[in-house]
Design a protein around this motif. Structure first.
Motif, short mmCIF file in Angstrom:
data_model
loop_
_atom_site.label_atom_id
_atom_site.label_comp_id
_atom_site.label_asym_id
_atom_site.label_seq_id
_atom_site.Cartn_x
_atom_site.Cartn_y
_atom_site.Cartn_z
N SER A 151 -5.76 -22.74 -11.13
CA SER A 151 -6.23 -22.04 -12.30
C SER A 151 -5.91 -20.57 -12.19
CB SER A 151 -7.76 -22.23 -12.44
OG SER A 151 -8.26 -21.40 -13.43
N LEU A 152 -5.53 -20.00 -13.33
CA LEU A 152 -5.25 -18.57 -13.37
C LEU A 152 -6.30 -17.85 -14.22
CD1 LEU A 152 -1.38 -18.61 -13.85
CD2 LEU A 152 -2.69 -18.46 -11.73
N THR A 153 -7.43 -18.51 -14.42
CA THR A 153 -8.47 -17.92 -15.26
C THR A 153 -9.07 -16.69 -14.60
OG1 THR A 153 -8.98 -20.11 -16.11
CG2 THR A 153 -10.63 -18.39 -16.47
N HIS A 154 -9.27 -16.80 -13.27
CA HIS A 154 -9.84 -15.67 -12.53
C HIS A 154 -8.74 -15.03 -11.71
CE1 HIS A 154 -13.76 -17.16 -13.74
NE2 HIS A 154 -13.42 -18.36 -13.26
N SER A 155 -8.80 -13.71 -11.60
CA SER A 155 -7.77 -13.00 -10.86
C SER A 155 -7.81 -13.38 -9.40
CB SER A 155 -7.98 -11.48 -11.00
OG SER A 155 -7.79 -11.08 -12.33
N ALA A 156 -6.63 -13.50 -8.81
CA ALA A 156 -6.52 -13.79 -7.39
C ALA A 156 -6.80 -12.52 -6.61
CB ALA A 156 -5.13 -14.31 -7.08
N PRO A 157 -7.39 -12.66 -5.41
CA PRO A 157 -7.59 -11.47 -4.58
C PRO A 157 -6.26 -10.80 -4.32
CG PRO A 157 -8.74 -13.39 -3.68
CD PRO A 157 -7.86 -13.89 -4.78
N PRO A 158 -6.21 -9.49 -4.43
CA PRO A 158 -4.92 -8.80 -4.24
C PRO A 158 -4.44 -8.92 -2.80
CG PRO A 158 -6.72 -7.22 -4.40
CD PRO A 158 -7.32 -8.55 -4.73
N LEU A 159 -3.13 -8.98 -2.64
CA LEU A 159 -2.52 -8.96 -1.31
C LEU A 159 -2.01 -7.56 -1.03
CD1 LEU A 159 -0.41 -12.27 -1.20
CD2 LEU A 159 -2.72 -11.90 -0.35
N SER A 160 -2.11 -7.15 0.21
CA SER A 160 -1.54 -5.86 0.60
C SER A 160 -0.03 -5.93 0.46
CB SER A 160 -1.93 -5.54 2.04
OG SER A 160 -1.30 -6.45 2.93
N SER A 161 0.60 -4.77 0.43
CA SER A 161 2.05 -4.74 0.30
C SER A 161 2.72 -5.46 1.46
CB SER A 161 2.55 -3.29 0.21
OG SER A 161 2.15 -2.56 1.36
N GLN A 162 2.14 -5.34 2.65
CA GLN A 162 2.69 -6.03 3.81
C GLN A 162 2.52 -7.54 3.69
OE1 GLN A 162 4.50 -4.72 6.42
NE2 GLN A 162 4.85 -6.90 6.83
N ALA A 163 1.34 -7.96 3.20
CA ALA A 163 1.07 -9.40 3.06
C ALA A 163 1.97 -10.01 1.99
CB ALA A 163 -0.40 -9.62 2.72
N SER A 164 2.17 -9.30 0.88
CA SER A 164 3.04 -9.83 -0.17
C SER A 164 4.49 -9.89 0.31
CB SER A 164 2.93 -8.99 -1.44
OG SER A 164 3.37 -7.66 -1.21
N ALA A 165 4.91 -8.86 1.07
CA ALA A 165 6.27 -8.89 1.61
C ALA A 165 6.45 -10.06 2.57
CB ALA A 165 6.58 -7.57 2.32
N ASP A 166 5.43 -10.31 3.39
CA ASP A 166 5.48 -11.44 4.32
C ASP A 166 5.52 -12.77 3.56
OD1 ASP A 166 5.44 -9.74 6.48
OD2 ASP A 166 3.28 -9.95 6.85
N LEU A 167 4.78 -12.86 2.46
CA LEU A 167 4.78 -14.09 1.67
C LEU A 167 6.15 -14.37 1.08
CD1 LEU A 167 3.43 -16.47 0.25
CD2 LEU A 167 2.66 -14.87 -1.54
#
Length: 441
Positions: free
Chosen positions: A4-20
């Motif tokens: 579900s995209l009804t609720h916002s997902a917890p933000p990822l840090s720039s490092q975590a998003s880059a790793d993802l």
């Protein structure tokens, strides 16, 4: 997506998003690149096979040019239906179907003995391979927002350039060293050895890949949610109010202008790809292996140049002028090649410069297309623009073959290639104008 995209997902840090995204790259791209490399080999190895086929079969340049081009007629007819089917059954089943069928047909090319059989098998190869490239492009829109898509497309597209690097030495070696083995010609071994791997790769892709991020067991629930939001928010931002459905898409003149850009670009590119071995042979190189190694040099330059240009495009968030600039590089390189005919070193230098521009145009163009289309129209839009563009590849080998046969020189055909590239660059610059580019790119 089931998440579900009804609720916002917890933000990822720039490092975590880059790793993802790095993990996504490593999960998706290596296998898809190998599949694409094999697809390109099966598509372009005819350029090397014909060096022997014309000596053992009743094939002249006209037959070869028509056979090389007819592949794309089958490709054109089946590309959009394949993308629509992919949306329903997913990439895994699509790749299994596509790669098994094209691998068997590619290997079956070893048995052709007449022009008619040659035409039929090339047509069937196009039918079965149709949908692979636009299907992967559509697949990337499920996993990457536009800010990451240019880099992903460049890395994936590097497989096509790598195939041209490998095609030369690999095809040349098979033609030379397998010729006569068990009574079969080198060109027959070429088709079977490069066709059958597609069958096995299709099975591997079916069991290894995931159709969408929501099905990926190697992502956490939070990562799936966050990634889903990024893709959904990106689609909303870049395609607000555009193409609510396929009917709106079909009424949009820019879609057909982009298809025409693709037609011109692909026509020019495949004219180069198919005739490069013959061009090198005309420079006085007759050994099959040497022809292959010389062909690898410009393609290797193109592979590295493409990644650098597309990386810069991602950082600048600009596509239009990067595409036009790449067209200019290609034209300059081809002019050097024409003016240096007879000089092997300078001709290779010119082709190396040209290959940098040529290689960069495809990922840049596809990224422009995916950023222009809305989610509701992506499947049909990507398939339509790429399939109409493939008609250029059906026409250009025939046209350049006729021009070369009549003129007795490769120069007029290369001038035609330059003209096609320049028209593609001018048309895209006019279609994606600054005001529009600022809003959509």
């Amino acid at each position: 997506m089931t998440t579900s995209l009804t609720h916002s997902a917890p933000p990822l840090s720039s490092q975590a998003s880059a790793d993802l995204y790095r993990r996504i790259h490593w999960r998706l791209l290596p296998l898809l690149m190998i599949c694409y490399l094999v697809a390109c080999l099966d598509r372009i190895n005819i350029g090397y096979a014909q060096l022997q086929m014309k000596a053992t079969l009743p094939f002249g340049d006209a037959v070869y040019g028509l056979g090389a081009g007819i592949f794309f007629i089958g490709y054109f007819l089946c590309e959009v239906p394949s993308n629509l089917l992919l949306e329903k059954i997913g990439l895994r089943k699509t790749l299994l179907r596509i790669m098994t069928c094209w691998g068997l047909v590619a290997a079956g090319m070893m048995f052709v003995s007449t022009p008619t059989e040659f035409y039929v098998m090339r047509f069937l190869l196009g039918v079965f391979e149709a949908g692979f490239f636009p299907g992967v492009v559509l697949y990337f829109t499920y996993w990457y927002p536009s800010s990451q898509r240019g880099k992903a497309m460049a890395i994936f597209g590097a497989a096509a350039v790598a195939s041209t690097v490998l095609a030369g030495p690999l095809c040349g070696s098979i033609l030379k060293y397998f010729n006569g083995t068990y009574g079969y010609a080198g060109w027959q071994w070429l088709f079977v050895l490069q066709g059958l791997p597609a069958v096995f790769l299709g099975v591997i892709a079916y069991y290894y890949l995931d159709d969408k991020p929501s099905q990926a067991s190697w992502l956490t629930a939070a990562e799936k949610h966050w990634l889903g939001e990024q893709v959904a928010r990106d689609q909303s931002a870049i395609a607000s109010g555009r193409h609510s459905g396929n009917r709106d898409l079909m009424r949009d003149p820019k879609v057909y202008l982009l298809a025409l850009v693709n037609f011109l670009k692909i026509g020019a590119t495949y004219a180069m790809v198919f005739w490069l071995p013959s061009l090198i042979k005309s420079w006085g190189v007759h050994d099959m292996v040497l022809i292959g190694w010389y062909a690898a040099i410009p393609n290797l330059c193109g592979m590295f140049g493409m990644v650098l240009i597309c990386r810069h495009s991602d950082r600048q968030r600009e596509r239009r002028w990067h595409f036009v600039g790449s067209i200019g590089i290609a034209a300059i390189g081809l002019l050097i090649t024409i003016w240096s005919i007879g000089n092997l070193t300078m001709s290779l230098l010119g082709m190396s410069i040209a290959s940098v521009g040529v290689a960069a145009t495809t990922p840049l163009f596809i990224t422009i297309v995916t950023e222009y289309l809305s989610k509701n129209s992506s499947a049909v839009g990507i398939g339509l623009i790429t399939s109409l563009g493939m008609l250029g590849a059906a026409a250009s080998p025939v046209a350049t073959g006729m021009i070369t046969a009549r003129s007795g020189s490769v120069a007029p055909a290369l001038y035609l290639v330059i003209t096609l590239y320049l028209l593609a660059g001018l048309l895209l610059a006019w279609t994606i104008r600054p005001a529009r580019a600022q809003r959509t790119l």
